[in-house]
Design a protein around this motif. Structure first.
Motif, PDB file in Angstrom:
ATOM      1  N   ASN A 155      29.032 103.449 134.191  1.00 35.73           N
ATOM      2  CA  ASN A 155      30.193 103.370 133.300  1.00 35.73           C
ATOM      3  C   ASN A 155      29.993 104.255 132.073  1.00 35.73           C
ATOM      4  N   ALA A 156      28.761 104.244 131.537  1.00 38.68           N
ATOM      5  CA  ALA A 156      28.479 105.046 130.339  1.00 38.68           C
ATOM      6  C   ALA A 156      28.632 106.533 130.658  1.00 38.68           C
ATOM      7  N   VAL A 157      28.089 106.960 131.791  1.00 42.06           N
ATOM      8  CA  VAL A 157      28.204 108.371 132.194  1.00 42.06           C
ATOM      9  C   VAL A 157      29.680 108.733 132.372  1.00 42.06           C
ATOM     10  N   GLU A 158      30.436 107.830 133.017  1.00 42.79           N
ATOM     11  CA  GLU A 158      31.861 108.111 133.237  1.00 42.79           C
ATOM     12  C   GLU A 158      32.616 108.170 131.904  1.00 42.79           C
ATOM     13  N   ALA A 159      32.179 107.350 130.943  1.00 40.44           N
ATOM     14  CA  ALA A 159      32.883 107.301 129.653  1.00 40.44           C
ATOM     15  C   ALA A 159      32.641 108.553 128.814  1.00 40.44           C
ATOM     16  N   VAL A 160      31.449 109.165 128.930  1.00 42.38           N
ATOM     17  CA  VAL A 160      31.189 110.341 128.080  1.00 42.38           C
ATOM     18  C   VAL A 160      31.798 111.619 128.644  1.00 42.38           C
ATOM     19  N   GLY A 190      31.024 107.787 124.306  1.00 40.80           N
ATOM     20  CA  GLY A 190      32.169 108.155 125.143  1.00 40.80           C
ATOM     21  C   GLY A 190      33.507 107.734 124.573  1.00 40.80           C
ATOM     22  N   SER A 191      34.437 107.462 125.479  1.00 40.01           N
ATOM     23  CA  SER A 191      35.840 107.211 125.110  1.00 40.01           C
ATOM     24  C   SER A 191      36.043 105.966 124.250  1.00 40.01           C
ATOM     25  N   GLY A 192      35.106 105.006 124.352  1.00 40.41           N
ATOM     26  CA  GLY A 192      35.312 103.739 123.646  1.00 40.41           C
ATOM     27  C   GLY A 192      36.386 102.908 124.347  1.00 40.41           C
ATOM     28  N   ILE A 193      36.610 101.702 123.831  1.00 44.93           N
ATOM     29  CA  ILE A 193      37.523 100.769 124.507  1.00 44.93           C
ATOM     30  C   ILE A 193      38.510 100.216 123.491  1.00 44.93           C
ATOM     31  N   THR A 194      39.777 100.204 123.827  1.00 44.70           N
ATOM     32  CA  THR A 194      40.786  99.684 122.893  1.00 44.70           C
ATOM     33  C   THR A 194      40.664  98.154 122.811  1.00 44.70           C
ATOM     34  N   ARG A 200      39.952  92.283 128.373  1.00 47.93           N
ATOM     35  CA  ARG A 200      40.084  92.122 129.831  1.00 47.93           C
ATOM     36  C   ARG A 200      38.946  92.769 130.609  1.00 47.93           C
ATOM     37  N   LEU A 201      37.982  93.326 129.870  1.00 43.22           N
ATOM     38  CA  LEU A 201      36.939  94.173 130.453  1.00 43.22           C
ATOM     39  C   LEU A 201      36.195  93.570 131.644  1.00 43.22           C
ATOM     40  N   PHE A 202      35.873  92.281 131.558  1.00 43.36           N
ATOM     41  CA  PHE A 202      35.025  91.664 132.582  1.00 43.36           C
ATOM     42  C   PHE A 202      35.844  90.997 133.695  1.00 43.36           C
ATOM     43  N   PHE A 205      38.706  93.364 139.054  1.00 39.67           N
ATOM     44  CA  PHE A 205      39.799  94.310 139.360  1.00 39.67           C
ATOM     45  C   PHE A 205      40.433  94.950 138.134  1.00 39.67           C
ATOM     46  N   PHE A 206      39.911  94.655 136.936  1.00 43.15           N
ATOM     47  CA  PHE A 206      40.455  95.371 135.777  1.00 43.15           C
ATOM     48  C   PHE A 206      39.820  96.759 135.718  1.00 43.15           C
ATOM     49  N   THR A 207      40.651  97.776 135.825  1.00 42.37           N
ATOM     50  CA  THR A 207      40.128  99.139 135.756  1.00 42.37           C
ATOM     51  C   THR A 207      41.147 100.052 135.089  1.00 42.37           C
ATOM     52  N   THR A 208      40.654 101.101 134.411  1.00 41.02           N
ATOM     53  CA  THR A 208      41.554 102.116 133.862  1.00 41.02           C
ATOM     54  C   THR A 208      41.305 103.436 134.586  1.00 41.02           C
ATOM     55  N   LYS A 209      40.470 103.364 135.655  1.00 48.98           N
ATOM     56  CA  LYS A 209      40.100 104.599 136.360  1.00 48.98           C
ATOM     57  C   LYS A 209      40.907 104.762 137.633  1.00 48.98           C
ATOM     58  N   THR A 213      37.237 100.320 141.172  1.00 41.63           N
ATOM     59  CA  THR A 213      37.600  99.044 141.801  1.00 41.63           C
ATOM     60  C   THR A 213      37.756  97.973 140.720  1.00 41.63           C
ATOM     61  N   GLY A 214      37.156  98.207 139.570  1.00 42.14           N
ATOM     62  CA  GLY A 214      37.219  97.205 138.508  1.00 42.14           C
ATOM     63  C   GLY A 214      36.321  96.008 138.782  1.00 42.14           C
ATOM     64  N   LEU A 215      35.323  96.207 139.647  1.00 40.46           N
ATOM     65  CA  LEU A 215      34.435  95.082 139.958  1.00 40.46           C
ATOM     66  C   LEU A 215      33.067  95.210 139.284  1.00 40.46           C
ATOM     67  N   GLY A 216      32.724  96.436 138.834  1.00 38.82           N
ATOM     68  CA  GLY A 216      31.389  96.684 138.282  1.00 38.82           C
ATOM     69  C   GLY A 216      30.990  95.699 137.198  1.00 38.82           C
ATOM     70  N   LEU A 217      31.842  95.530 136.193  1.00 35.68           N
ATOM     71  CA  LEU A 217      31.462  94.684 135.059  1.00 35.68           C
ATOM     72  C   LEU A 217      31.506  93.200 135.392  1.00 35.68           C
ATOM     73  N   SER A 218      32.443  92.794 136.265  1.00 36.35           N
ATOM     74  CA  SER A 218      32.486  91.354 136.594  1.00 36.35           C
ATOM     75  C   SER A 218      31.236  90.980 137.389  1.00 36.35           C
ATOM     76  N   ILE A 219      30.797  91.877 138.279  1.00 31.00           N
ATOM     77  CA  ILE A 219      29.567  91.614 139.036  1.00 31.00           C
ATOM     78  C   ILE A 219      28.369  91.606 138.084  1.00 31.00           C
TER      79      ILE A 219
HETATM   80  N1  ATP Z   1      30.978 102.403 128.712  1.00 30.36           N
HETATM   81  C1  ATP Z   1      32.314 102.296 128.774  1.00 30.36           C
HETATM   82  N2  ATP Z   1      33.094 103.024 127.965  1.00 30.36           N
HETATM   83  C2  ATP Z   1      34.452 102.929 128.012  1.00 30.36           C
HETATM   84  N3  ATP Z   1      35.128 102.098 128.842  1.00 30.36           N
HETATM   85  C3  ATP Z   1      34.393 101.341 129.676  1.00 30.36           C
HETATM   86  C4  ATP Z   1      32.967 101.392 129.704  1.00 30.36           C
HETATM   87  N4  ATP Z   1      32.520 100.515 130.626  1.00 30.36           N
HETATM   88  C5  ATP Z   1      33.630  99.961 131.162  1.00 30.36           C
HETATM   89  N5  ATP Z   1      34.741 100.448 130.616  1.00 30.36           N
HETATM   90  C6  ATP Z   1      36.130 100.052 130.904  1.00 30.36           C
HETATM   91  O1  ATP Z   1      36.105  98.852 131.641  1.00 30.36           O
HETATM   92  C7  ATP Z   1      36.789  99.015 132.894  1.00 30.36           C
HETATM   93  C8  ATP Z   1      36.143  98.130 133.932  1.00 30.36           C
HETATM   94  O2  ATP Z   1      34.828  98.590 134.228  1.00 30.36           O
HETATM   95  P1  ATP Z   1      34.196  98.240 135.644  1.00 30.36           P
HETATM   96  O3  ATP Z   1      32.839  98.837 135.688  1.00 30.36           O
HETATM   97  O4  ATP Z   1      34.324  96.775 135.880  1.00 30.36           O
HETATM   98  O5  ATP Z   1      35.174  98.951 136.670  1.00 30.36           O
HETATM   99  P2  ATP Z   1      35.386 100.520 136.891  1.00 30.36           P
HETATM  100  O6  ATP Z   1      34.257 101.292 136.293  1.00 30.36           O
HETATM  101  O7  ATP Z   1      36.767 100.848 136.436  1.00 30.36           O
HETATM  102  O8  ATP Z   1      35.343 100.626 138.469  1.00 30.36           O
HETATM  103  P3  ATP Z   1      34.012 100.624 139.367  1.00 30.36           P
HETATM  104  O9  ATP Z   1      32.905 100.030 138.549  1.00 30.36           O
HETATM  105  O10 ATP Z   1      34.388  99.816 140.536  1.00 30.36           O
HETATM  106  O11 ATP Z   1      33.776 102.045 139.708  1.00 30.36           O
HETATM  107  C9  ATP Z   1      36.734 100.499 133.165  1.00 30.36           C
HETATM  108  O12 ATP Z   1      37.780 100.942 133.995  1.00 30.36           O
HETATM  109  C10 ATP Z   1      36.863 101.082 131.758  1.00 30.36           C
HETATM  110  O13 ATP Z   1      38.203 101.102 131.324  1.00 30.36           O
END
Ligand code: ATP
Ligand code: MG
Length: 250
Positions: A155-160, A190-194, A200-202, A205-209, A213-219
């Motif tokens: 997530n951190a790599v994707e955010a930066v 990175g982008s930070g979170i509003t 709703r982060l955890f 299925f919550f995702t902005t990508k 899948t939005g499962l990473g953080l809940s798991i």
């Molecule tokens: N380090 C972060 N910086 C900014 N936003 C984040 C970060 N980590 C998580 N998020 C936000 O939280 C959402 C949910 O994260 P999560 O890991 O559960 O799912 P995902 O990354 O969208 O999908 P997946 O993990 O299945 O690839 C992300 O879509 C993103 O909007």
């Protein structure tokens, strides 16, 4: 049938609302959703498997009759592939027992970082390690803890995006209860979170990508809580985020 077997009762936790605090209620709702998720996947996988059994019987009959051998073979091969996938899905959705051992967190962090390094290559991402915790040992299921670390690192790599900084920091702290804890902070610029997304982060299925899948953080949260740990996040939209895991020191 699927619809008869499935029993989804949101908010059916056996706690009276007069004693449950808002936090407790939110936690119970979340546990409900996660339990339902496992239940739904297992039930769907089970139904697909039943369907596959009858389709297979008909394919065998067609093969015996010798009708369009080539097409029937293709159907049979694809059926086998779906069957394998569904078997894996069933295995994944049934709770696995954990194998606890003494885990050296710094080694496991290094290993997790190595595994995501190719995701960072070709981009201007710097990574700083600031390992302060002594000792760095926790009682954990190593492979699950690695999954949690990797979810946060990815997530951190994707955010930066294409340039930014990741900081991995550890330290020991003593809580108000006198217990020693290990804090693991995974920060990014990175982008930070509003604030509305932060709430709703955890959620499963919550995702902005686009392809998330939005499962990473809940798991991740489930893994940490099953280790009697806590995960928190601090973030500022446009500036970056830090995920903080806190676990008891062994
Ligand atoms: N380090 C972060 N910086 C900014 N936003 C984040 C970060 N980590 C998580 N998020 C936000 O939280 C959402 C949910 O994260 P999560 O890991 O559960 O799912 P995902 O990354 O969208 O999908 P997946 O993990 O299945 O690839 C992300 O879509 C993103 O909007
Ligand atoms: Mg993710």
């Amino acid at each position: 049938m699927l619809s008869d077997d499935l029993e989804i009762k949101p908010g059916n936790a056996p706690v009276s609302s007069s004693v449950a605090t808002a936090d407790m209620q939110e936690n119970l709702r979340r546990l409900d959703r996660l339990a339902n998720l496992g239940l739904v996947s297992a039930s769907i996988a089970h139904e697909i498997k039943n369907g596959l059994v009858s389709i297979n019987v008909f394919v065998e009959l067609l093969l015996q009759k010798g009708e369009d051998q080539e097409m029937t073979e293709i159907v049979r091969r694809e059926l086998k592939r779906i069957d394998t996938l569904v078997t894996q899905m069933l295995r994944f959705s049934t709770p696995k027992s954990k194998t606890f051992s003494q885990v050296h967190v710094h080694q496991l962090l290094d290993h997790s970082i190595r595994l995501i390094e190719h995701q960072m290559s070709g981009r201007m991402i710097t990574l700083e390690r600031d390992y302060q915790a002594v000792p760095d040992v926790v009682h954990a299921d190593e492979s699950q803890l690695q999954q949690a670390f990797m979810n946060l690192l990815l997530n951190a790599v994707e955010a930066v995006g294409n340039n930014g900084e990741l900081t991995i920091r550890t330290e020991n702290v003593t809580g108000v209860d006198g217990m020693r804890r290990l804090k693991i902070c995974i920060g990014d610029t990175g982008s930070g979170i509003t604030p509305e997304n932060l709430a709703r982060l955890f959620e499963p299925f919550f995702t902005t990508k686009k392809n998330g899948t939005g499962l990473g953080l809940s798991i991740t949260r489930r893994i940490i809580e099953e280790h009697r740990g806590v995960i928190e996040v601090q973030s500022q939209a446009g500036k970056g985020s830090t995920f903080i895991i806190s676990m008891l020191v062994e």
